[in-house]
Motif scaffolding. Structure first.
Motif, PDB file in Angstrom:
ATOM      1  N   LYS A 283       0.847  -1.192   0.000  1.00  0.00           N
ATOM      2  CA  LYS A 283       0.000   0.000   0.000  1.00  0.00           C
ATOM      3  C   LYS A 283       0.884   1.244   0.000  1.00  0.00           C
ATOM      4  N   ALA A 284       0.510   2.200  -0.823  1.00  0.00           N
ATOM      5  CA  ALA A 284       1.298   3.422  -0.902  1.00  0.00           C
ATOM      6  C   ALA A 284       1.337   4.104   0.454  1.00  0.00           C
ATOM      7  N   LYS A 285       2.537   4.346   0.951  1.00  0.00           N
ATOM      8  CA  LYS A 285       2.702   4.985   2.253  1.00  0.00           C
ATOM      9  C   LYS A 285       3.397   6.328   2.087  1.00  0.00           C
ATOM     10  N   SER A 286       3.095   7.220   3.010  1.00  0.00           N
ATOM     11  CA  SER A 286       3.757   8.521   2.994  1.00  0.00           C
ATOM     12  C   SER A 286       5.193   8.367   3.459  1.00  0.00           C
ATOM     13  N   THR A 287       6.009   9.388   3.185  1.00  0.00           N
ATOM     14  CA  THR A 287       7.403   9.363   3.630  1.00  0.00           C
ATOM     15  C   THR A 287       7.475   9.218   5.148  1.00  0.00           C
ATOM     16  N   SER A 288       6.588   9.917   5.838  1.00  0.00           N
ATOM     17  CA  SER A 288       6.572   9.846   7.303  1.00  0.00           C
ATOM     18  C   SER A 288       6.295   8.430   7.784  1.00  0.00           C
ATOM     19  N   GLU A 289       5.322   7.756   7.148  1.00  0.00           N
ATOM     20  CA  GLU A 289       4.984   6.378   7.542  1.00  0.00           C
ATOM     21  C   GLU A 289       6.141   5.427   7.266  1.00  0.00           C
ATOM     22  N   LEU A 290       6.803   5.618   6.140  1.00  0.00           N
ATOM     23  CA  LEU A 290       7.930   4.739   5.792  1.00  0.00           C
ATOM     24  C   LEU A 290       9.086   4.889   6.786  1.00  0.00           C
ATOM     25  N   LEU A 291       9.392   6.156   7.148  1.00  0.00           N
ATOM     26  CA  LEU A 291      10.547   6.406   8.008  1.00  0.00           C
ATOM     27  C   LEU A 291      10.268   6.097   9.478  1.00  0.00           C
ATOM     28  N   THR A 292       9.018   5.854   9.829  1.00  0.00           N
ATOM     29  CA  THR A 292       8.678   5.502  11.222  1.00  0.00           C
ATOM     30  C   THR A 292       7.964   4.151  11.273  1.00  0.00           C
ATOM     31  N   ALA A 293       8.304   3.274  10.315  1.00  0.00           N
ATOM     32  CA  ALA A 293       7.592   1.999  10.187  1.00  0.00           C
ATOM     33  C   ALA A 293       7.910   1.026  11.310  1.00  0.00           C
ATOM     34  N   THR A 294       9.110   1.094  11.869  1.00  0.00           N
ATOM     35  CA  THR A 294       9.496   0.159  12.931  1.00  0.00           C
ATOM     36  C   THR A 294       9.388   0.841  14.295  1.00  0.00           C
ATOM     37  N   PRO A 295       9.232   0.055  15.357  1.00  0.00           N
ATOM     38  CA  PRO A 295       9.172   0.658  16.700  1.00  0.00           C
ATOM     39  C   PRO A 295      10.407   1.500  17.013  1.00  0.00           C
ATOM     40  N   GLU A 296      11.582   1.062  16.547  1.00  0.00           N
ATOM     41  CA  GLU A 296      12.818   1.807  16.828  1.00  0.00           C
ATOM     42  C   GLU A 296      12.794   3.185  16.166  1.00  0.00           C
ATOM     43  N   THR A 297      12.437   3.216  14.878  1.00  0.00           N
ATOM     44  CA  THR A 297      12.432   4.506  14.172  1.00  0.00           C
ATOM     45  C   THR A 297      11.295   5.400  14.673  1.00  0.00           C
ATOM     46  N   ALA A 298      10.182   4.793  15.080  1.00  0.00           N
ATOM     47  CA  ALA A 298       9.068   5.583  15.626  1.00  0.00           C
ATOM     48  C   ALA A 298       9.484   6.244  16.940  1.00  0.00           C
TER      49      ALA A 298
END
Length: 431
Positions: A283-298
């Motif tokens: 599913k197309a994700k925003s840049t923000s969603e991609l860069l915070t996809a994992t618990p660590e990056t979030a």
């Protein structure tokens, strides 16, 4: 009641003095820090020979010096305002104490006159023996004792109030002297500011005479910075694409796992195996969603954002000599996507927050380091050496390299980005 009122006034005075002292201490530290920055900038200017060609950095340094001088004058004004408030409060306290002392003295004098007038009229023993019964005699003894004790207390109150009054008068005198010193310091700073502005006018006049040279310098600077900014954007885009690739792999892994579970369930129930599902399309994700996809990056993103306005500086000491945004020099203009921080020679460059090194690139003899903090990136440009490499995890305030000299000054170019969007670092680092 008078004593309670006096104690209440003294209590409020102590609280006010404590709060004012704290504010004075903060303002004094701020003023000293500004003065250190001004002195460092002056050292940098003094290193430039008189006959040397004027540079953009020199003009930025003079402008920063003027800005700091204005900040210092503003801080002195705040100190004077605090002292005015303190003088007013102390003056009111002195007047109140003087009134209380007068009342206590009048009351004490009345007691002395009463005792003197009745010294021969009443003999203490006869006063006691004239009682009707033992209970009345006991009460008269207690009355005489309390009257004597009260006189002693009144004398103590008078002495204590006099000491408090003397102390407040000394504090008031000291505050008035401090205000006088601050007014003299303010006048000196205004004179220095006037000289700095005169120097600025002279340098800007030189700039007008050398307009062609400055246009060439700015044009060259814009080309160099554009090349570096493209490299930074490309590095950020690679980080985004890597996050997109990982998201697609995770989607495929989940789909394969679901298919395996479905096949195992069909086999256990003696049913035909389900058809192999098509490869899922992420599913197309925003840049923000991609860069915070994992618990660590979030967590990194949330931590970075929660520290807005409190991030440490990328160098231990320094002054912002060029601010974020559009800049105009005479008829030429250019844009800075970050801030330029002038610091000391050989200054260590530090990560402003925990993260992972996304890129280390050498361009035009200077190194650029890009650190990823989830959705956010910090850029450290103009390093002569680095102590990290791509993929390294770094902690807050960890040294990542050493700043290089640009002309006569050690200048770090620092950026903060949210994805590809440049943000004003002054809104993020501590004041």
């Amino acid at each position: 009641m008078k004593l309670q009122k006096l104690l209440f006034i003294l209590f409020l005075s102590v609280l006010t003095t404590s709060a004012v002292a704290q504010t004075e201490s903060q303002l004094r530290r701020k003023k000293e820090a500004i003065q250190r920055e001004i002195e460092q900038l002056q050292k940098n200017l003094n290193k430039t020979a008189n006959g040397k060609k004027l540079t953009i950095q020199q003009i930025n340094t003079i402008n920063a010096q003027i800005r700091l001088r204005q900040d210092k004058i503003g801080t002195i004004n705040s100190e004077i305002k605090n002292l005015d408030n303190q003088i007013s409060q102390n003056t009111n306290t002195v007047h109140t104490l003087q009134g209380q002392l007068g009342d206590l003295k009048k009351e004490y004098a009345g007691m002395i006159r009463f005792a003197q007038r009745n010294r021969n009229s009443y003999d203490k023993m006869m006063f006691i023996f004239a009682s009707k019964d033992f209970n009345q005699a006991y009460k008269r003894i207690k009355y005489l004792q309390q009257f004597s004790q009260y006189r002693k207390k009144q004398a103590g109150y008078i002495e204590s109030t006099k000491q408090d009054l003397d102390g407040k008068i000394k504090v008031l005198d000291k505050t008035l002297r401090e205000k006088s010193d601050l007014l003299k310091e303010q006048e000196k700073e205004r004179e220095r500011l006037s000289k700095d502005k005169s120097k600025q006018a002279v340098e800007l006049n030189k700039l007008s005479k050398d307009e062609k040279q400055f246009r060439q310098d700015i044009s060259s600077r814009k080309k160099q910075q554009a090349q570096i900014d493209r490299a930074i954007s490309a590095a950020i885009q690679r980080a985004i694409e890597e996050a997109r690739r990982k998201a697609a792999e995770e989607a495929r892994r989940k789909a394969a796992e679901e298919a395996r579970i479905a096949a195992a369930k069909a086999k256990a129930e003696n049913k035909p195996a389900p058809a192999t599902p098509p490869t899922p399309t992420a599913k197309a994700k925003s840049t923000s969603e991609l860069l915070t996809a994992t618990p660590e990056t979030a967590r990194l993103s949330a931590g970075f954002e929660n520290n807005r306005g409190r991030l440490p500086w990328p160098v231990a000491t320094g002054t912002i000599t060029e601010r974020f945004g559009l800049h105009k020099l005479d008829q030429a203009s250019y844009t800075n996507d970050g801030v330029d921080i002038t610091t000391t020679d050989g200054a260590a460059v530090r990560a402003v927050f925990a993260g992972k090194v996304a890129a280390v690139q050498v361009m035009m003899g200077r190194t650029v380091v890009l650190i990823n903090h989830g959705e956010y990136f910090t850029v450290y440009q103009n390093l002569k050496s680095v102590s990290v490499s791509v993929g390294n995890s770094v902690d807050t305030k960890q040294t990542i390299g050493v700043v290089a000299n640009t002309g006569d000054d050690a200048v770090l170019k620092f950026q903060i980005r949210r994805g590809q969007a440049a943000l004003n670092p002054e809104a993020w680092i501590s004041k």
